[in-house]
Motif scaffolding. Structure first.
Motif, PDB file in Angstrom:
ATOM      1  N   GLY A  30       0.801  -1.217   0.000  1.00  0.00           N
ATOM      2  CA  GLY A  30       0.000   0.000   0.000  1.00  0.00           C
ATOM      3  C   GLY A  30       0.831   1.262   0.000  1.00  0.00           C
ATOM      4  N   LEU A  31       0.572   2.139   0.981  1.00  0.00           N
ATOM      5  CA  LEU A  31       1.243   3.429   1.065  1.00  0.00           C
ATOM      6  C   LEU A  31       2.752   3.263   1.183  1.00  0.00           C
ATOM      7  CD1 LEU A  31       1.073   6.522   1.374  1.00  0.00           C
ATOM      8  CD2 LEU A  31       0.787   6.163   3.841  1.00  0.00           C
ATOM      9  N   ARG A  32       3.179   2.303   1.972  1.00  0.00           N
ATOM     10  CA  ARG A  32       4.619   2.110   2.160  1.00  0.00           C
ATOM     11  C   ARG A  32       5.309   1.757   0.842  1.00  0.00           C
ATOM     12  NH1 ARG A  32       6.599   1.061   7.510  1.00  0.00           N
ATOM     13  NH2 ARG A  32       4.993   1.526   9.058  1.00  0.00           N
ATOM     14  N   ARG A  33       4.681   0.926   0.045  1.00  0.00           N
ATOM     15  CA  ARG A  33       5.261   0.568  -1.238  1.00  0.00           C
ATOM     16  C   ARG A  33       5.309   1.770  -2.172  1.00  0.00           C
ATOM     17  NH1 ARG A  33       8.745  -3.070  -3.362  1.00  0.00           N
ATOM     18  NH2 ARG A  33       8.388  -3.311  -5.589  1.00  0.00           N
ATOM     19  N   LEU A  34       4.264   2.570  -2.118  1.00  0.00           N
ATOM     20  CA  LEU A  34       4.183   3.756  -2.975  1.00  0.00           C
ATOM     21  C   LEU A  34       5.274   4.768  -2.633  1.00  0.00           C
ATOM     22  CD1 LEU A  34       2.474   5.226  -5.171  1.00  0.00           C
ATOM     23  CD2 LEU A  34       1.162   6.230  -3.290  1.00  0.00           C
ATOM     24  N   LEU A  35       5.637   4.863  -1.353  1.00  0.00           N
ATOM     25  CA  LEU A  35       6.598   5.861  -0.898  1.00  0.00           C
ATOM     26  C   LEU A  35       8.054   5.427  -1.064  1.00  0.00           C
ATOM     27  CD1 LEU A  35       4.880   6.979   2.429  1.00  0.00           C
ATOM     28  CD2 LEU A  35       5.039   8.300   0.309  1.00  0.00           C
ATOM     29  N   ALA A  36       8.301   4.176  -1.405  1.00  0.00           N
ATOM     30  CA  ALA A  36       9.669   3.665  -1.497  1.00  0.00           C
ATOM     31  C   ALA A  36      10.500   4.480  -2.469  1.00  0.00           C
ATOM     32  CB  ALA A  36       9.644   2.198  -1.928  1.00  0.00           C
ATOM     33  N   ARG A  37      11.788   4.687  -2.107  1.00  0.00           N
ATOM     34  CA  ARG A  37      12.695   5.469  -2.933  1.00  0.00           C
ATOM     35  C   ARG A  37      13.553   4.551  -3.793  1.00  0.00           C
ATOM     36  NH1 ARG A  37      10.363  10.168  -2.319  1.00  0.00           N
ATOM     37  NH2 ARG A  37      12.231  11.182  -3.149  1.00  0.00           N
ATOM     38  N   ASP A  38      13.821   4.999  -4.997  1.00  0.00           N
ATOM     39  CA  ASP A  38      14.689   4.277  -5.911  1.00  0.00           C
ATOM     40  C   ASP A  38      16.147   4.557  -5.536  1.00  0.00           C
ATOM     41  OD1 ASP A  38      16.139   3.232  -8.016  1.00  0.00           O
ATOM     42  OD2 ASP A  38      14.874   4.110  -9.580  1.00  0.00           O
ATOM     43  N   PRO A  39      16.964   3.530  -5.261  1.00  0.00           N
ATOM     44  CA  PRO A  39      18.375   3.772  -4.932  1.00  0.00           C
ATOM     45  C   PRO A  39      19.113   4.578  -5.998  1.00  0.00           C
ATOM     46  CG  PRO A  39      17.789   1.517  -4.392  1.00  0.00           C
ATOM     47  CD  PRO A  39      16.609   2.110  -5.130  1.00  0.00           C
TER      48      PRO A  39
ATOM     49  N   GLU B  33      24.246   9.618   0.073  1.00  0.00           N
ATOM     50  CA  GLU B  33      22.847   9.648  -0.353  1.00  0.00           C
ATOM     51  C   GLU B  33      22.290   8.239  -0.531  1.00  0.00           C
ATOM     52  OE1 GLU B  33      20.313  12.368  -1.095  1.00  0.00           O
ATOM     53  OE2 GLU B  33      21.649  12.655   0.610  1.00  0.00           O
ATOM     54  N   ARG B  34      23.142   7.308  -0.945  1.00  0.00           N
ATOM     55  CA  ARG B  34      22.685   5.914  -1.071  1.00  0.00           C
ATOM     56  C   ARG B  34      22.314   5.362   0.306  1.00  0.00           C
ATOM     57  NH1 ARG B  34      27.178   3.386  -3.170  1.00  0.00           N
ATOM     58  NH2 ARG B  34      26.621   4.237  -5.220  1.00  0.00           N
ATOM     59  N   SER B  35      23.088   5.734   1.321  1.00  0.00           N
ATOM     60  CA  SER B  35      22.778   5.293   2.682  1.00  0.00           C
ATOM     61  C   SER B  35      21.487   5.930   3.182  1.00  0.00           C
ATOM     62  CB  SER B  35      23.942   5.634   3.619  1.00  0.00           C
ATOM     63  OG  SER B  35      25.108   4.943   3.238  1.00  0.00           O
ATOM     64  N   TYR B  36      21.271   7.193   2.804  1.00  0.00           N
ATOM     65  CA  TYR B  36      20.004   7.860   3.155  1.00  0.00           C
ATOM     66  C   TYR B  36      18.819   7.083   2.578  1.00  0.00           C
ATOM     67  CZ  TYR B  36      16.151  11.166   2.468  1.00  0.00           C
ATOM     68  OH  TYR B  36      14.911  11.752   2.422  1.00  0.00           O
ATOM     69  N   VAL B  37      18.897   6.711   1.310  1.00  0.00           N
ATOM     70  CA  VAL B  37      17.817   5.952   0.675  1.00  0.00           C
ATOM     71  C   VAL B  37      17.656   4.594   1.351  1.00  0.00           C
ATOM     72  CG1 VAL B  37      17.059   4.858  -1.476  1.00  0.00           C
ATOM     73  CG2 VAL B  37      18.058   7.150  -1.525  1.00  0.00           C
ATOM     74  N   PHE B  38      18.777   3.982   1.723  1.00  0.00           N
ATOM     75  CA  PHE B  38      18.743   2.699   2.422  1.00  0.00           C
ATOM     76  C   PHE B  38      17.907   2.813   3.703  1.00  0.00           C
ATOM     77  CE2 PHE B  38      20.212  -0.382   5.465  1.00  0.00           C
ATOM     78  CZ  PHE B  38      20.508  -1.528   4.740  1.00  0.00           C
ATOM     79  N   GLY B  39      18.215   3.828   4.518  1.00  0.00           N
ATOM     80  CA  GLY B  39      17.480   4.005   5.764  1.00  0.00           C
ATOM     81  C   GLY B  39      16.016   4.329   5.540  1.00  0.00           C
ATOM     82  N   PHE B  40      15.732   5.134   4.523  1.00  0.00           N
ATOM     83  CA  PHE B  40      14.350   5.487   4.191  1.00  0.00           C
ATOM     84  C   PHE B  40      13.558   4.216   3.895  1.00  0.00           C
ATOM     85  CE2 PHE B  40      10.794   7.139   1.848  1.00  0.00           C
ATOM     86  CZ  PHE B  40      10.645   8.466   2.231  1.00  0.00           C
TER      87      PHE B  40
END
Length: 322
Positions: free
Chosen positions: A15-24, A49-56
């Protein structure tokens, strides 16, 4: 441990979580038309920035524990991303900062500076002015959310924020100075840690904004790195020539204090502090602690935050007059 092997399992997100996922791939600054610079500098900035996306994405996949599996030097960026995701979820689901508070009280308790920066990035992603939704937020560190907002807002709108040097309409006067500190950090990324180019970018802004921009540059140059010692000396010379050497040192002091609280001090930070702050890391970090104590327990306003930074600059000035 290789981050590629430990990526959050986004297949679990629904749902929402999948929609909000960031592309590495968002961490590739070249795709944003930033200056490419040399390969080493570009690699350092892209990795953060890759680590930021990882944590997100770790928050979205409910696998925040995976942040502890990545190298310690990269964890603050991952917790920054985790705080951004927690903030976005809190705002969209009207949970009044519950997820961010749980993150600050738990896994990110030693990474509060990074988490507040990340919270601001979450607000920027939703185009909302930062407010204090996190219960029991640190009264002064919470202002770092405005810094994080400035970084993310400028990252997403670099053509306008860097090229046209505009300022978002939704900010109050109290927010603008701290916003520019986040923009200063973004300029370090935008120019791929090249001192001449960073200085030229800062010099294109009105003098009334350049002090805070230099503060942000000092934070990024020490916290994230990407420049060799000789280049950092050159950066300090640029800041001094512009009349804002103390602001560069103050940003550096903030960075080393944040890094020391996160754990072991990365080698690039230890090398940069004597150059940018003119002191050993422990002394520069002590400036921030001493200034905070002098403000007292009731300090919480934007004026108090500015006083905190001003006292750090006075410590640097006193150090170099002796």
């Amino acid at each position: 441990m290789d981050q590629v092997r430990t990526q959050p399992t986004l297949a679990r997100a629904r749902g929402l979580r999948r929609l909000l996922a960031r592309d590495p791939l968002e961490s590739d600054l070249g795709r944003r038309r930033f200056r490419l610079g040399d390969e080493v500098s570009r690699s350092v900035l892209t990795r953060s920035e890759r680590s930021y996306v990882f944590g997100f994405n770790a928050v979205l996949s409910r696998e925040i524990e995976k942040v502890e599996e990545i190298p310690g030097e990269q964890r603050p960026y991952a917790y920054e991303g985790a705080a951004a995701a927690s903030t976005v979820l809190d705002l969209l689901t009207l949970t009044r900062g519950r997820r961010l508070h749980e993150l600050l009280a738990g896994p990110a308790q030693h990474h509060r500076h990074a988490a507040y920066l990340g919270a601001g990035r979450g607000y920027a992603l939703l185009r909302l002015r930062p407010v204090w939704g996190a219960r029991r937020a640190h009264p002064l560190l919470r202002w770092l959310a405005v810094d994080g907002f400035g970084f993310q807002w400028s990252l997403s709108r670099a053509d306008r924020m860097v090229g046209e040097r505009t300022m978002p309409d939704l900010l109050t006067r109290a927010h603008c100075a701290v916003f520019d500190q986040g923009l200063g950090r973004l300029l370090w990324y935008h120019e791929c840690a090249a001192p001449d180019d960073v200085s030229a970018r800062v010099g294109g802004y009105p003098a009334t904004r350049r002090a805070d921009l230099w503060s942000g540059v000092g934070f990024a140059a020490a916290y994230t790195g990407g420049a060799e010692p000789g280049e950092l000396w050159h950066l300090a010379e640029h800041a001094a020539a512009d009349g804002f050497r103390a602001y560069l040192a103050q940003g550096c002091a903030f960075a080393v204090a944040a890094r020391l609280r996160s754990g072991e001090l990365p080698e690039h930070v230890a090398r940069s502090v004597p150059i940018l702050a003119g002191a050993e890391p422990e002394e520069a970090a002590a400036w921030t602690d001493r200034a905070l104590i002098e403000l007292g327990h009731e300090a919480h306003t934007h004026e108090h935050f500015q006083s905190w930074q001003s006292q750090i600059r006075r410590s640097w000035t006193h150090r170099h007059r002796r």
